[in-house]
Write a protein that holds these residues in place. Structure first.
Motif, PDB file in Angstrom:
ATOM      1  N   ILE A  53       0.837  -1.210   0.000  1.00 53.69           N
ATOM      2  CA  ILE A  53       0.000   0.000   0.000  1.00 53.69           C
ATOM      3  C   ILE A  53       0.867   1.252   0.000  1.00 53.69           C
ATOM      4  N   GLN A  54       1.920   1.248   0.785  1.00 54.36           N
ATOM      5  CA  GLN A  54       2.817   2.403   0.809  1.00 54.36           C
ATOM      6  C   GLN A  54       3.452   2.615  -0.561  1.00 54.36           C
ATOM      7  N   ALA A  55       3.863   1.529  -1.207  1.00 52.49           N
ATOM      8  CA  ALA A  55       4.425   1.632  -2.554  1.00 52.49           C
ATOM      9  C   ALA A  55       3.356   2.083  -3.541  1.00 52.49           C
ATOM     10  N   GLY A  56       2.148   1.571  -3.390  1.00 52.47           N
ATOM     11  CA  GLY A  56       1.047   1.954  -4.260  1.00 52.47           C
ATOM     12  C   GLY A  56       0.703   3.421  -4.159  1.00 52.47           C
ATOM     13  N   LEU A  57       0.843   3.993  -2.976  1.00 52.18           N
ATOM     14  CA  LEU A  57       0.615   5.429  -2.808  1.00 52.18           C
ATOM     15  C   LEU A  57       1.638   6.233  -3.607  1.00 52.18           C
ATOM     16  N   GLU A  58       2.885   5.801  -3.550  1.00 52.94           N
ATOM     17  CA  GLU A  58       3.950   6.498  -4.277  1.00 52.94           C
ATOM     18  C   GLU A  58       3.768   6.392  -5.790  1.00 52.94           C
ATOM     19  N   GLN A  59       3.240   5.248  -6.240  1.00 52.12           N
ATOM     20  CA  GLN A  59       3.098   4.995  -7.680  1.00 52.12           C
ATOM     21  C   GLN A  59       1.674   5.230  -8.180  1.00 52.12           C
ATOM     22  N   ASN A  60       0.798   5.721  -7.302  1.00 51.52           N
ATOM     23  CA  ASN A  60      -0.615   5.913  -7.639  1.00 51.52           C
ATOM     24  C   ASN A  60      -1.227   4.636  -8.210  1.00 51.52           C
ATOM     25  N   ASP A  61      -0.973   3.529  -7.521  1.00 55.96           N
ATOM     26  CA  ASP A  61      -1.426   2.204  -7.963  1.00 55.96           C
ATOM     27  C   ASP A  61      -1.943   1.427  -6.754  1.00 55.96           C
ATOM     28  N   LEU A  62      -3.161   1.762  -6.341  1.00 52.57           N
ATOM     29  CA  LEU A  62      -3.749   1.165  -5.142  1.00 52.57           C
ATOM     30  C   LEU A  62      -4.917   0.258  -5.497  1.00 52.57           C
ATOM     31  N   PRO A  63      -5.217  -0.690  -4.625  1.00 52.48           N
ATOM     32  CA  PRO A  63      -6.439  -1.484  -4.827  1.00 52.48           C
ATOM     33  C   PRO A  63      -7.649  -0.628  -4.470  1.00 52.48           C
ATOM     34  N   SER A  64      -8.781  -0.928  -5.067  1.00 50.48           N
ATOM     35  CA  SER A  64     -10.019  -0.224  -4.714  1.00 50.48           C
ATOM     36  C   SER A  64     -10.634  -0.809  -3.454  1.00 50.48           C
ATOM     37  N   LEU A  65     -10.301  -2.071  -3.185  1.00 50.48           N
ATOM     38  CA  LEU A  65     -10.926  -2.817  -2.092  1.00 50.48           C
ATOM     39  C   LEU A  65      -9.876  -3.608  -1.329  1.00 50.48           C
ATOM     40  N   ILE A  66     -10.040  -3.629  -0.006  1.00 51.83           N
ATOM     41  CA  ILE A  66      -9.218  -4.489   0.853  1.00 51.83           C
ATOM     42  C   ILE A  66     -10.166  -5.305   1.720  1.00 51.83           C
ATOM     43  N   LEU A  67      -9.983  -6.626   1.690  1.00 49.27           N
ATOM     44  CA  LEU A  67     -10.681  -7.531   2.607  1.00 49.27           C
ATOM     45  C   LEU A  67      -9.661  -7.933   3.662  1.00 49.27           C
ATOM     46  N   LEU A  68      -9.948  -7.602   4.907  1.00 53.53           N
ATOM     47  CA  LEU A  68      -8.966  -7.709   5.984  1.00 53.53           C
ATOM     48  C   LEU A  68      -9.444  -8.630   7.099  1.00 53.53           C
ATOM     49  N   ASP A  69      -8.655  -9.655   7.383  1.00 54.78           N
ATOM     50  CA  ASP A  69      -8.911 -10.516   8.542  1.00 54.78           C
ATOM     51  C   ASP A  69      -8.391  -9.801   9.785  1.00 54.78           C
ATOM     52  N   LEU A  70      -9.000 -10.079  10.921  1.00 53.24           N
ATOM     53  CA  LEU A  70      -8.555  -9.462  12.168  1.00 53.24           C
ATOM     54  C   LEU A  70      -7.516 -10.292  12.901  1.00 53.24           C
ATOM     55  N   ASN A  71      -7.692 -11.606  12.938  1.00 51.72           N
ATOM     56  CA  ASN A  71      -6.849 -12.473  13.750  1.00 51.72           C
ATOM     57  C   ASN A  71      -5.738 -13.096  12.915  1.00 51.72           C
ATOM     58  N   MET A  72      -4.568 -12.456  12.981  1.00 56.27           N
ATOM     59  CA  MET A  72      -3.390 -12.943  12.250  1.00 56.27           C
ATOM     60  C   MET A  72      -2.167 -12.801  13.142  1.00 56.27           C
ATOM     61  N   PRO A  73      -1.152 -13.645  12.903  1.00 54.78           N
ATOM     62  CA  PRO A  73       0.088 -13.514  13.674  1.00 54.78           C
ATOM     63  C   PRO A  73       0.909 -12.318  13.178  1.00 54.78           C
ATOM     64  N   LEU A  74       1.907 -11.954  13.920  1.00 53.29           N
ATOM     65  CA  LEU A  74       2.838 -10.862  13.614  1.00 53.29           C
ATOM     66  C   LEU A  74       2.157  -9.506  13.659  1.00 53.29           C
ATOM     67  N   MET A  75       1.273  -9.219  12.719  1.00 49.91           N
ATOM     68  CA  MET A  75       0.507  -7.977  12.712  1.00 49.91           C
ATOM     69  C   MET A  75      -0.950  -8.354  12.473  1.00 49.91           C
ATOM     70  N   ASP A  76      -1.809  -8.080  13.451  1.00 52.45           N
ATOM     71  CA  ASP A  76      -3.216  -8.427  13.259  1.00 52.45           C
ATOM     72  C   ASP A  76      -3.941  -7.301  12.509  1.00 52.45           C
ATOM     73  N   GLY A  77      -5.222  -7.510  12.252  1.00 52.87           N
ATOM     74  CA  GLY A  77      -5.985  -6.533  11.489  1.00 52.87           C
ATOM     75  C   GLY A  77      -6.087  -5.180  12.170  1.00 52.87           C
ATOM     76  N   TRP A  78      -6.201  -5.177  13.502  1.00 52.01           N
ATOM     77  CA  TRP A  78      -6.264  -3.911  14.234  1.00 52.01           C
ATOM     78  C   TRP A  78      -4.959  -3.140  14.105  1.00 52.01           C
ATOM     79  N   GLU A  79      -3.835  -3.850  14.221  1.00 52.34           N
ATOM     80  CA  GLU A  79      -2.530  -3.188  14.077  1.00 52.34           C
ATOM     81  C   GLU A  79      -2.361  -2.653  12.656  1.00 52.34           C
ATOM     82  N   PHE A  80      -2.859  -3.390  11.676  1.00 54.58           N
ATOM     83  CA  PHE A  80      -2.817  -2.944  10.283  1.00 54.58           C
ATOM     84  C   PHE A  80      -3.604  -1.635  10.119  1.00 54.58           C
ATOM     85  N   LEU A  81      -4.808  -1.600  10.678  1.00 50.69           N
ATOM     86  CA  LEU A  81      -5.620  -0.380  10.584  1.00 50.69           C
ATOM     87  C   LEU A  81      -4.947   0.794  11.284  1.00 50.69           C
ATOM     88  N   GLU A  82      -4.322   0.535  12.423  1.00 48.07           N
ATOM     89  CA  GLU A  82      -3.591   1.602  13.121  1.00 48.07           C
ATOM     90  C   GLU A  82      -2.427   2.106  12.279  1.00 48.07           C
TER      91      GLU A  82
END
Length: 141
Positions: free
Chosen positions: A44-73
């Motif tokens: 997403i950070q790269a997509g912002l720089e290149q103006n190449d982002l997805p229109s939609l994100i489907l996000l799970d909440l319960n994941m290891p390393l970085m969960d969905g809440w941490e992603f949203l933050e």
């Protein structure tokens, strides 16, 4: 049809079923799967720089390393740049009403969908996004 979506979920079977349902409903042209939220954040950070982002994100909440809440933050500082470009739907197995309520505090989150992704959920999501399914079978998943 939505041109591109990111599916962020560590569960391979859930990802397979979600991609299948999006294809069957002719909702998304291209689904890019991330099994780790950190990888999606970098994209997403790269997509912002290149103006190449997805229109939609489907996000799970319960994941290891970085969960969905941490992603949203982590997206919070980018919110102004993303708000008119990306819609996020929480796709989760959580049945806790507090999770749905918490998701409503994030302006980038457009909805809360229970797993597994169903045809009805896809259709409701498409209606909310004001997108019509494609008339052709050219979907790439």
């Amino acid at each position: 049809m939505i041109p591109r979506a990111y599916l962020i979920d560590d569960d391979e079977m859930s990802c397979y079923l979600s991609r299948f349902m999006l294809k069957m409903q002719k909702a998304v042209d291209e689904v890019i799967t991330f099994y780790e939220a950190k990888e999606a954040l970098v994209a997403i950070q790269a997509g912002l720089e290149q103006n190449d982002l997805p229109s939609l994100i489907l996000l799970d909440l319960n994941m290891p390393l970085m969960d969905g809440w941490e992603f949203l933050e982590a997206l919070t500082p980018l919110e102004e740049k993303l708000k008119d470009k990306v819609q996020i739907f929480i796709l989760t197995s959580s049945v806790d009403p507090a999770d749905e309520k918490k998701s409503q505090t994030y302006s980038l989150v457009s909805g809360f969908i229970p797993k597994p992704l169903s045809a009805e959920s896809v259709n409701l999501m498409m209606q909310q996004l004001n997108v019509n399914p494609a008339d052709s079978d050219t979907t790439k998943v």
